[in-house]
Scaffold this motif. Structure first.
Motif, mmCIF file in Angstrom:
data_model
loop_
_atom_site.group_PDB
_atom_site.id
_atom_site.type_symbol
_atom_site.label_atom_id
_atom_site.label_comp_id
_atom_site.label_asym_id
_atom_site.label_seq_id
_atom_site.Cartn_x
_atom_site.Cartn_y
_atom_site.Cartn_z
ATOM 1 N N MET A 1 32.328 20.107 40.026
ATOM 2 C CA MET A 1 32.904 21.151 39.190
ATOM 3 C C MET A 1 32.658 22.504 39.861
ATOM 4 N N ARG A 2 33.689 23.322 39.943
ATOM 5 C CA ARG A 2 33.572 24.605 40.621
ATOM 6 C C ARG A 2 33.028 25.668 39.679
ATOM 7 N N ASP A 3 32.029 26.420 40.155
ATOM 8 C CA ASP A 3 31.519 27.581 39.441
ATOM 9 C C ASP A 3 31.976 28.831 40.175
ATOM 10 N N LEU A 4 32.658 29.720 39.462
ATOM 11 C CA LEU A 4 33.186 30.943 40.050
ATOM 12 C C LEU A 4 32.541 32.136 39.360
ATOM 13 N N ARG A 5 32.214 33.177 40.131
ATOM 14 C CA ARG A 5 31.542 34.349 39.566
ATOM 15 C C ARG A 5 32.262 35.625 40.003
ATOM 16 N N PRO A 6 33.291 36.041 39.291
ATOM 17 C CA PRO A 6 33.993 37.280 39.632
ATOM 18 C C PRO A 6 33.070 38.483 39.459
ATOM 19 N N ALA A 7 33.265 39.493 40.315
ATOM 20 C CA ALA A 7 32.389 40.658 40.312
ATOM 21 C C ALA A 7 32.998 41.877 39.641
ATOM 22 N N SER A 8 34.249 41.768 39.179
ATOM 23 C CA SER A 8 34.902 42.909 38.539
ATOM 24 C C SER A 8 35.936 42.392 37.546
ATOM 25 N N TRP A 9 36.429 43.309 36.687
ATOM 26 C CA TRP A 9 37.492 42.949 35.737
ATOM 27 C C TRP A 9 38.716 42.430 36.461
ATOM 28 N N ALA A 10 39.147 43.118 37.507
ATOM 29 C CA ALA A 10 40.350 42.706 38.239
ATOM 30 C C ALA A 10 40.165 41.327 38.862
ATOM 31 N N GLU A 11 38.998 41.091 39.434
ATOM 32 C CA GLU A 11 38.738 39.789 40.052
ATOM 33 C C GLU A 11 38.660 38.697 38.994
ATOM 34 N N LEU A 12 38.117 39.038 37.833
ATOM 35 C CA LEU A 12 38.031 38.072 36.736
ATOM 36 C C LEU A 12 39.427 37.640 36.281
ATOM 37 N N ILE A 13 40.336 38.589 36.089
ATOM 38 C CA ILE A 13 41.691 38.261 35.657
ATOM 39 C C ILE A 13 42.396 37.428 36.721
ATOM 40 N N ASP A 14 42.233 37.785 37.991
ATOM 41 C CA ASP A 14 42.846 37.003 39.075
ATOM 42 C C ASP A 14 42.325 35.571 39.067
ATOM 43 N N THR A 15 41.035 35.407 38.823
ATOM 44 C CA THR A 15 40.432 34.071 38.811
ATOM 45 C C THR A 15 40.997 33.226 37.674
ATOM 46 N N LEU A 16 41.147 33.820 36.499
ATOM 47 C CA LEU A 16 41.650 33.080 35.340
ATOM 48 C C LEU A 16 43.134 32.742 35.473
ATOM 49 N N GLN A 17 43.834 33.430 36.365
ATOM 50 C CA GLN A 17 45.262 33.164 36.545
ATOM 51 C C GLN A 17 45.561 32.384 37.817
ATOM 52 N N GLN A 18 44.536 31.833 38.443
ATOM 53 C CA GLN A 18 44.758 31.044 39.654
ATOM 54 C C GLN A 18 45.650 29.845 39.362
ATOM 55 N N ASP A 19 46.495 29.496 40.345
ATOM 56 C CA ASP A 19 47.343 28.305 40.285
ATOM 57 C C ASP A 19 48.356 28.350 39.144
ATOM 58 N N SER A 20 48.696 29.548 38.667
ATOM 59 C CA SER A 20 49.611 29.621 37.524
ATOM 60 C C SER A 20 51.091 29.550 37.921
ATOM 61 N N TRP A 21 51.410 29.689 39.214
ATOM 62 C CA TRP A 21 52.809 29.598 39.640
ATOM 63 C C TRP A 21 53.246 28.141 39.668
ATOM 64 N N ASN A 22 54.313 27.817 38.927
ATOM 65 C CA ASN A 22 54.865 26.473 38.885
ATOM 66 C C ASN A 22 56.146 26.452 39.721
ATOM 67 N N PRO A 23 56.107 25.857 40.940
ATOM 68 C CA PRO A 23 57.281 25.904 41.820
ATOM 69 C C PRO A 23 58.476 25.128 41.274
ATOM 70 N N GLU A 24 58.233 24.089 40.459
ATOM 71 C CA GLU A 24 59.354 23.331 39.905
ATOM 72 C C GLU A 24 60.138 24.161 38.894
ATOM 73 N N LEU A 25 59.428 24.897 38.065
ATOM 74 C CA LEU A 25 60.088 25.730 37.059
ATOM 75 C C LEU A 25 60.438 27.107 37.591
ATOM 76 N N ARG A 26 59.786 27.481 38.707
ATOM 77 C CA ARG A 26 59.910 28.825 39.246
ATOM 78 C C ARG A 26 59.525 29.853 38.186
ATOM 79 N N ARG A 27 58.447 29.534 37.464
ATOM 80 C CA ARG A 27 57.887 30.411 36.436
ATOM 81 C C ARG A 27 56.367 30.346 36.536
ATOM 82 N N PHE A 28 55.718 31.344 35.972
ATOM 83 C CA PHE A 28 54.259 31.321 35.896
ATOM 84 C C PHE A 28 53.859 30.548 34.644
ATOM 85 N N ARG A 29 53.382 29.336 34.846
ATOM 86 C CA ARG A 29 52.968 28.455 33.758
ATOM 87 C C ARG A 29 51.640 27.800 34.168
#
Length: 294
Positions: A1-29
């Motif tokens: 299990m991966r443990d991630l520790r963002p150091a800022s608000w911006a990094e935290l939001i980026d971490t929570l939105q990782q892998d959100s691009w769905n190439p089949e739908l061409r939408r962020f899901r």
């Protein structure tokens, strides 16, 4: 299990939105659902915290709740809707609360100021990877419905048609044990609850449950590769996160849309932030500087 520790608000939001691009739908899901906790406590259900033998006590809790609950509380008189209602009103259940929204998870990781002295955590659960461990018949049902989660109606239909022993709990949950025996290990179901309350709607809520109520969630999630991530919410960031969530309208007033939620938000919003001493004086204005020079 991966443990991630963002150091800022911006990094935290980026971490929570990782892998959100769905190439089949061409939408962020995002393939993830989220759960926020103010402390890094293990994932346990309220039923597991109540008893060392959750399977034995669960039937009695649900039966008594259905017996004594009064008024038009449950529009769908079926077991899974009653479990949802019980969870919503604090009855110890095998269900664990999750949300489709990472910001809602951050709210629950920062809603209690008494926990600001320690790190929080947001769990990210990959629904595709957990569903891949479902029994084949349940995977086929989800594919047929074009869904990643079950509804109360879908789970009710999987129950036995009748129960000669007069035990409705067994009739409506016994199939979980049957599938678990066939598979040889516990499996995890995601349940999208009926919208019995605006809180469920506003929080984008859903539940996770294990076929065996005695299995520890953390232990189960550590088995499938990349099924879950833990994002550490550093205690140093909690005040900033809290203020930023208030600014975008993710708070008790919107997530608990009643007078109780409004009061909770107002109490916290107007609370003075504690500090080690008096706040430093603001820099002098040009006029004050001129007066000091005189």
């Amino acid at each position: 299990m991966r443990d991630l520790r963002p150091a800022s608000w911006a990094e935290l939001i980026d971490t929570l939105q990782q892998d959100s691009w769905n190439p089949e739908l061409r939408r962020f899901r995002s393939p993830y659902i989220f759960r926020g906790q103010g402390t890094p406590a293990p994932l346990t259900t309220s039923l597991q915290r109540l008893s060392a033998h959750p399977r034995d006590i669960e039937r009695h809790l649900v039966r008594a709740f259905r017996k004594y609950a009064t008024g038009p509380l449950c529009a769908q008189d079926q077991h899974w809707s009653w479990l949802t209602l019980g969870q919503h009103h604090g009855l110890p259940m095998r269900l664990l609360d999750w949300s489709y929204s990472p910001l809602v998870a951050l709210h629950f990781a920062t809603s209690n100021e008494r926990q600001y002295g320690e790190d929080g955590v947001v769990w990210m659960l990959n629904t595709a990877r957990t569903n891949a461990r479902l029994p084949p018949a349940l995977q086929a049902l989800l594919r047929r419905e074009g869904s990643n989660v079950f509804t109360a109606d879908m789970l009710a239909a999987l129950g036995h048609a009748g129960d000669p022993d007069g035990l409705p709990f067994d009739a409506e949950t016994g199939w979980l044990d049957d599938y678990e025996r066939e598979k040889g290990e516990p499996f995890l179901l995601l349940l999208e609850p009926p919208s019995i309350d605006q809180r469920i709607v506003q929080q984008s809520a859903l539940f996770a449950l294990l076929s065996n109520p005695e299995t520890a969630f953390g232990e189960w999630l550590s088995r499938p590769p990349e099924a879950a991530r833990r994002v550490v919410v550093a205690r140093e960031l909690k005040w900033e996160i809290r203020d930023r969530l208030d600014q975008v309208g993710v708070n008790e007033r919107t997530l608990f849309p009643d007078l109780g939620g409004l009061s909770l938000w107002l109490r916290r919003y107007y609370q003075q932030r504690p500090g080690p001493g008096p706040d430093p004086a603001p820099p002098p204005t040009p006029e004050e500087e001129r007066n000091q020079q005189r």
